[in-house]
Design a protein around this motif. Structure first.
Motif, short mmCIF file in Angstrom:
data_model
loop_
_atom_site.label_atom_id
_atom_site.label_comp_id
_atom_site.label_asym_id
_atom_site.label_seq_id
_atom_site.Cartn_x
_atom_site.Cartn_y
_atom_site.Cartn_z
N ALA A 202 1.25 -1.12 -0.28
CA ALA A 202 0.04 -0.09 -0.18
C ALA A 202 1.04 1.69 -0.11
N ALA A 203 1.64 1.21 0.61
CA ALA A 203 3.15 2.28 1.29
C ALA A 203 3.59 2.73 -0.45
N THR A 204 4.33 1.57 -1.46
CA THR A 204 4.23 2.25 -2.93
C THR A 204 2.87 2.49 -3.40
N HIS A 251 -4.13 -8.83 1.47
CA HIS A 251 -3.12 -9.10 1.11
C HIS A 251 -2.41 -8.90 -0.09
N TRP A 252 -3.44 -7.93 -0.85
CA TRP A 252 -3.12 -7.55 -1.86
C TRP A 252 -3.72 -5.49 -1.98
N ALA A 253 -2.34 -4.99 -2.38
CA ALA A 253 -3.31 -3.87 -2.59
C ALA A 253 -1.84 -2.79 -3.71
N GLY A 254 -2.08 -4.19 -4.86
CA GLY A 254 -1.16 -3.77 -6.12
C GLY A 254 -2.78 -2.93 -7.12
N GLY A 255 -1.99 -2.29 -8.52
CA GLY A 255 -2.89 -1.82 -9.24
C GLY A 255 -4.03 -2.69 -9.63
N ASN A 257 -6.04 -4.49 -7.60
CA ASN A 257 -6.31 -5.27 -7.26
C ASN A 257 -7.50 -3.49 -6.85
N ILE A 258 -8.78 -3.78 -6.12
CA ILE A 258 -9.54 -2.66 -5.58
C ILE A 258 -9.00 -1.88 -4.96
N LEU A 259 -8.40 -2.54 -3.66
CA LEU A 259 -7.64 -1.43 -2.41
C LEU A 259 -6.69 -0.33 -3.27
N GLY A 260 -6.00 -1.09 -4.09
CA GLY A 260 -5.07 -0.45 -4.50
C GLY A 260 -5.39 0.54 -5.19
N GLU A 261 -6.84 0.43 -6.15
CA GLU A 261 -6.85 1.67 -7.09
C GLU A 261 -7.39 2.93 -5.90
N LEU A 262 -8.08 1.67 -4.28
CA LEU A 262 -8.73 3.29 -3.87
C LEU A 262 -7.86 4.24 -3.39
N LEU A 263 -6.26 3.69 -2.88
CA LEU A 263 -5.33 4.20 -2.26
C LEU A 263 -5.07 5.04 -3.45
#
Length: 410
Positions: A202-204, A251-255, A257-263
């Motif tokens: 998520a930090a990246t 586990h996932w926060a990349g591009g 993945n929805i969590l990555g998109e929201l971040l």
């Protein structure tokens, strides 16, 4: 007898959930956790990965410019003593608070949200870039040692050599800290539990989004001719609640993945709006010749100097009096950004040396034709500029603007 004046603590509640309360208190923004969280942070004290924090805070440690007395006080205390004193001033427990600092105004902080499915990301940001914007990989001026930072023992790189806006520090200059007149601070809150590895990913993602916010605005580095990707003192904290019974961890926060998109969305929105509130930077006001080419040396001062050398005295006076209108012309700004892009492509090697000079000359002539409001004069202006191809990029661009203005009234 002097009667002590009671200090009345005024807190403005900005947001409250079952996980945290966010409030602003003078020079402080504070998140107080209502349940245990896993936090990843860059804070010098209580930073790293932690599961025992009760608070995360951001604060204005000094004014952005010339606040030397305050700066010296901060420096004299040292990181840990300053952390303790600052936490106590805000009524926060030093042992369980992660504290970030900036010269940005807490009244210019932005709270941005992004939601999808069962996820919600909140980004609380402060941002300023006018003091120490840099591009990742720019030549660094400082080297850290056990007893503090000192000027780096090396010369300027080819990228920074001779640039007007970059001066290397001396031993008498104050070392960098977290209270630079720039600094982008992002405090990120995720509503679902995340593994430690997920927080690192998520930090990246947050960092990428901060970079794209600056790149979208074409903000210049103050240490090279490249576009900025951040400031030299940026800080970050990301928090997600620890799992309770029957809860599982993301586990996932990349591009992909929805969590990555929201971040990415929430960070981009927050940083972009912060730069408007703190620095007055807005996309429409970046539409100028100098915003495009200032990092190459074609700024207002260079344009005035060029006009004085190229035009007669009355013409130079008219040019200077109308400079703001000239540099804000939309078609001229578009051509200037085209030239800036070509110069970047030459620098990175996308355009090879055999075509670079011609490409730069062609775009400079297009810039001149746009200023002249006479696109049909492209060939004539190209021939006019061709003998000057050997000029530094900024000077060639300034010459194109001035010659174009002369043709406009020829």
């Amino acid at each position: 007898m002097t009667v002590p004046v009671p200090v009345i603590e005024v807190r403005m509640l900005l947001e409250e959930t079952d996980r945290y309360a966010l409030h602003r208190q003078g020079r402080y923004l504070v998140v107080a956790f209502a349940r245990p969280h896993r936090v990843l942070g860059t804070c010098r004290v209580n930073g790293g990965m932690s599961e025992s924090l009760t608070h995360v805070a951001n604060h204005q440690s000094c004014e952005g410019v010339a606040h030397l007395a305050r700066y010296e006080r901060v420096l004299s205390l040292g990181a840990r003593d300053y952390h303790v004193q600052t936490c106590l001033d805000a009524g926060l427990p030093p042992e369980t608070t992660a504290l970030m600092g900036t010269a940005a105004n807490m009244q210019c902080a932005v709270v941005a949200h992004a939601d999808a499915e069962d996820l919600r990301v909140t980004v609380v940001a402060t941002a300023g870039v006018t003091g120490n914007a840099v591009r990742a990989g720019d030549t660094a001026a400082w080297h850290e040692e056990a007893d503090g930072s000192r000027p780096a023992r090396r010369g300027c790189s080819a990228e920074t050599a001779g640039q007007t806006g970059f001066a290397r520090p001396t031993a008498g200059d104050p070392p960098p800290d977290d209270s630079g007149s720039g600094t982008i601070v992002t405090l990120v809150l995720i509503n679902r539990p995340c593994t430690p590895a997920c927080l690192v990913r998520a930090a990246t993602m947050v960092t990428e989004a901060k970079c794209t916010a600056l790149l979208d605005l074409r903000m210049p580095s103050l240490q090279s001719s490249g576009l900025a990707t951040g400031t030299g003192t940026d800080q970050l904290a990301i928090a997600a609640p620890l799992p309770r019974e029957a809860e599982w961890e993301r586990h996932w926060a990349g591009g992909h993945n929805i969590l990555g998109e929201l971040l990415g969305r929430a960070t981009h929105d927050a940083v972009t709006r912060c730069l408007l509130l703190q620095n007055g930077i807005v996309p429409e006001l970046r539409r100028t010749i100098c915003a495009a080419l200032g990092r190459f040396g074609c700024d207002e001062a260079a344009l005035r100097v060029c006009a004085e050398s190229e035009l007669d005295a009355p013409g130079a006076a008219v040019f200077a009096a109308n400079l703001q209108a000239i540099i804000h012309d939309p078609h001229s700004a578009a051509a200037a950004y085209g030239l800036a892009e070509i110069l970047d492509l030459v620098r990175t090697g996308v355009l090879h040396a055999e075509v670079a000079r011609e490409a730069v000359l062609n775009q400079a002539a297009l810039l001149a034709a746009a200023v002249a409001v006479q696109p049909e004069r492209f060939v004539r202006l190209r021939a006019d500029l061709a003998p000057h191809q050997g000029l530094p990029d900024g000077r060639l661009a300034a010459l194109a603007v001035v010659r174009g203005f002369a043709y406009k009234w020829d």
